[in-house]
Design an enzyme around this catalytic site. Structure first.
Site: not given
Length: 350
Positions: A174-175, A201, A293, A296
């Site tokens: 993600s991030t 994401h 973050m 998940d």
């Protein structure tokens, strides 16, 4: 003490809206606003914010140029705002390359159900970006590098030999993921012969542009995944934003793209992709959880491990945000904990 935020946008309406949303959260405080990138640089030096929210299209100096100059002189975590278009995705990816930590589509109403969810989403993004504290910016190179010689913390039992006879690799992030994935795929050799699924994401309009970018820099063939794609050795499939990707080993191995249940927070979800890999590939699947973050990937990793599969996680020091790998490591699910610059090295040994 509240986190100090500098809001940068050439639209007076958007500056006011973002300011009102941020100031409604007691953990955050807007300490200044700027109309263009040049003002942003000046106010960053003067006000010393903890986070900057930055538009990309502005007069005098655009957001990407401003991010580059800020990172070169007085680095501060930057959250970019972007449009939900293919071109907007390309520009946002340029901003992430320049040093921005994360991004958020500018059309809040398209990604949040109501005012309360908009406030929560923006606050969580800003706080997450601030906690990242640019950890990955100086250390994460998008060019090939020598394997790290530094010892890294490992989870219990995280000394598994590099697994052999794998048939599938699933990478979730993600991030900080776009820069991390570019680091990995610039270094993977053309002879790498496993199919790879990427779950990053991203909004629906972003994943095609990101797949295009990875394809241009990688020796492997990268595309946005489509319904019915056959999993081929040395091919990389990026899960489309806004939907869920699952794999099916029957009929030689294929990809299915599903509409997402609203109860699933992430679209695409690392948990969903790993769960399908666990079901159909079991011990012949490897999951890799990178910077991001939230958590998940943890429950999907649990299912993968229960089915005999393998799981690697990125180490804390090389993560921009340590949330997703930390969730996997703390649950005792990681077979190996790696600095980012070592991931492609170990993948090459599969």
């Amino acid at each position: 003490m509240a986190l100090k935020v500098l809001v940068v946008d050439d639209s007076g309406f958007f500056r006011r809206r973002v300011t009102d949303i941020i100031n409604a959260d007691p953990r955050l405080e807007v300490i200044g606003v700027a109309e263009n990138g040049l003002q942003a640089i000046e106010l960053n030096d003067k006000l010393k914010p903890d986070v900057i929210t930055m538009d990309y299209e502005m007069p005098v100096m655009d957001g990407i140029t401003a991010v580059r100059k800020i990172m070169a002189s007085t680095p501060v975590p930057v959250l970019m705002f972007s449009s939900l278009t293919f071109e907007g995705a390309r520009v946002t990816l340029d901003a992430l390359d320049a040093g921005a930590v994360d991004f958020l589509p500018k059309n809040f109403d398209a990604i949040a159900r109501n005012a309360a969810s908009i406030r929560k989403l923006l606050a969580e993004k800003i706080i997450g970006v601030a906690r990242g504290q640019l950890k990955g910016t100086a250390q994460v190179s998008t060019s090939p590098s020598q394997p790290s010689q530094k010892k890294t913390p490992t989870a219990a039992g995280a000394n598994e030999p590099v697994p052999r006879h794998l048939e599938l690799v699933v990478i979730g992030t993600s991030t900080g993921g776009p820069a991390a994935l570019q680091n990995i795929f610039k270094s993977l050799p053309a002879g790498f012969n496993k199919p790879i699924i990427i779950v990053q994401h991203m909004p629906a309009s972003f994943t095609a542009a990101f797949a295009e970018r990875l394809n241009n820099l990688s020796a492997l063939s990268v595309k946005e995944a489509e319904e019915g794609d056959v999993l081929k050795p040395g091919h990389v499939y990026v899960a489309p934003g806004g939907k869920q990707l699952i794999v099916d080993k029957r009929h030689g191995g294929s990809i299915h793209i599903l509409e997402s249940d609203e109860r699933v927070s992430y679209r695409p979800s690392v948990d969903v992709a790993l769960a399908s890999a666990a079901k159909h590939y079991g011990s012949k699947a490897l999951g890799i959880v990178l910077t991001g973050m939230g958590a998940d990937g943890r429950e999907g990793a649990r299912l993968l491990k229960q089915s005999g599969g393998h799981l690697w996680a990125q180490d804390e020091q090389s993560c921009v945000i340590y949330g997703m790998p930390m969730a996997v490591i703390n649950a005792g699910l990681a077979d190996r904990v790696l600095p980012l610059n070592d991931v492609s090295k170990f993948m090459s040994q599969l």
